[in-house]
Design an enzyme around this catalytic site. Structure first.
Site, PDB file in Angstrom:
ATOM      1  CD  GLU A 114      81.677  22.461  58.836  1.00  0.00           C
ATOM      2  OE1 GLU A 114      80.698  22.012  58.232  1.00  0.00           O
ATOM      3  OE2 GLU A 114      82.510  21.741  59.395  1.00  0.00           O
TER       4      GLU A 114
ATOM      5  CG  HIS B 244      68.118  34.630  84.142  1.00  0.00           C
ATOM      6  ND1 HIS B 244      67.657  35.207  85.303  1.00  0.00           N
ATOM      7  CD2 HIS B 244      67.051  34.584  83.297  1.00  0.00           C
ATOM      8  CE1 HIS B 244      66.359  35.473  85.185  1.00  0.00           C
ATOM      9  NE2 HIS B 244      65.966  35.104  83.965  1.00  0.00           N
TER      10      HIS B 244
ATOM     11  CE  LYS C 138      88.009  16.321  59.675  1.00  0.00           C
ATOM     12  NZ  LYS C 138      87.268  16.182  58.435  1.00  0.00           N
TER      13      LYS C 138
END
Ligand code: PA5
Length: 424
Positions: free
Chosen positions: A278, A299, A414
């Site tokens: 951010e 793995h 948003k």
């Protein structure tokens, strides 16, 4: 407290060549003259924090911890990740605790929320709702449901003790609501943004309720503040890390993988991703932060790191002394062929796995590794580590001419979501 080693990073520039740029940015940070300078409260927080509030955190934590079979922490992003990272790093994943912590309000999952409510319905619950803006939808949605659950379970009067709000000192709907309901409130300072707020009541209160010694966190923070106040690249490990990231990106490495070898550090990786992602990912610049826990992810992701496209470098976040250790037992029959490890400590095995992997990735795979070594997983080290990453993040972003303290890109989803939800 934290050692930094770039000798396995395959850097093709010298870190010391950046001293002039670093000195300029160092001044910008400490004189608060750079972009986003009204969010630099974390820099001198260890000197300026509200001592009365710090004591109040401990008092309230003491008062509610006896009641809290379950502590619900309702928040998202910076109002969630730091507390979780701290609790898991310091206490481990299966600590013997009288309180269990559950994080809510960090998604819109109906299944998750329903299952949490079912799980806690017969338990003694304390709820800490955390939101700086006081309007974040994930948090507000979960909080309305949980507030109702708490009021039905305990009644409004008891909720005054069992619900605690951490939010802005005067603005926002959460502050107004908390005042109206008579909840204790804690303040998120104006000049400290969400992802830098774990050292404020945002992180401190949940950690204190969980029994973590927050004085120790602040001792570590203070030591880091002193050590990492150095302008000199030679002396400042956080600045060396910040510069190494820039050099590696100049070499075409657009992704960084923060690697730990302790499962209790996985959430530190999540917290670090938010801090760097951010802060740095804007203006089509920045390094993509990813994280992994080894040897588990060897793995899965190990194949890509070893032989895939050479887009990334690794940053190892190593713990010198594990919180616990075990000795591998001898077995007479040796049916599993594992006796070659008899008498060895499991931490030694982990460290050998790390060494073997480092050689495989660096020497065979030509993937550079930066190494950050922490002494242990104590509260003190947690405080130190937070400041290490804060200051290196500010430095690395400013070296890229980025404002580390805003997040304009987060608003786009948003806006779309609100339109679809019919919010005016
Ligand atoms: O770093 C940030 O500022 C964000 O990630 C916020 O912490 C997050 O969006 C939550 O915001 P708030 O605390 O206002 O609910």
């Amino acid at each position: 407290m934290i050692k930094f080693d770039s000798s396995h990073a395959l850097l093709n520039e010298k870190i010391s060549d950046y001293q002039q740029d670093v000195s300029k940015v160092h001044k910008m940070i400490h004189e608060k003259t750079g972009k986003g300078n009204d969010f630099l409260g974390w820099v001198d927080w260890i000197l300026n924090y509200d001592k009365n509030e710090f004591e109040k955190i401990k008092e309230v934590a003491n008062k509610v911890s006896d009641k809290a079979e379950v502590l619900l922490v309702c928040g998202i992003g910076g109002s969630y990740l730091g507390a979780r990272a701290g609790i898991e790093m310091i206490q481990g994943l299966y600590a013997k605790n009288k309180t269990e912590v559950i994080f809510v309000g960090n998604s819109f999952s109906s299944t998750y929320l329903s299952q949490v409510i079912e799980y806690i319905k017969d338990k003694s619950v304390v709820l800490n709702v955390i939101s700086k803006s006081g309007t974040t939808t994930e948090t507000a949605l979960a909080f309305r449901i949980l507030k109702k659950f708490m009021e039905e379970k305990y009644g409004k009067e008891e909720c005054k003790i069992r619900i605690i709000a951490t939010t802005d000192k005067s603005r926002g709907t959460l502050k107004a609501l908390a005042d109206k309901e008579g909840y204790a409130t804690f303040v998120i300072p104006d000049d400290i943004g969400g992802r830098y707020s774990v050292i404020t009541p945002v992180g401190l209160l949940p950690m204190a309720i969980m029994g973590i010694d927050i004085d120790e966190i602040f001792k570590g923070l203070k030591a880091a503040y002193t050590d990492l106040n150095e302008e000199s690249l030679e002396k400042n490990a956080a600045y060396q890390y910040a510069v190494s990231r820039r050099i590696l990106q100049n070499q075409g490495k657009d992704a960084e993988m923060l690697v730990t070898y302790e499962p209790q550090m996985t959430l530190v990786g999540e917290w670090w991703k938010q801090l760097f992602g951010e802060s740095e990912g804007k203006e089509e610049k920045g390094i993509l932060p990813t994280s992994a826990t080894f040897s588990t992810d060897l793995h899965s992701l190990g194949q890509f790191i070893q032989e895939g496209k050479k887009v990334l470098f690794e940053t190892l976040l190593l713990v010198e002394k594990p919180a616990e250790d075990l000795i591998f037992p001898y077995d007479e029959n040796n049916d599993d062929g594992m006796n070659y490890l008899s008498g060895k400590s499991i931490d030694w095995v982990n460290k050998m796995a790390m060494q073997g992997t480092l050689d495989a990735h660096e020497i065979t795979g030509k993937v550079g590794n930066l190494i950050i070594t922490m002494e242990d997983t104590s509260a003190y080290t947690f405080g130190y580590m937070c400041y290490f990453f804060f200051i290196s993040c500010a430095m690395t972003c400013y070296l890229l001419d980025i404002n580390p303290f805003n997040q304009p890109g987060v608003e786009v989803y948003k806006k779309n979501m609100f339109k679809l939800l019919g919010k005016n």
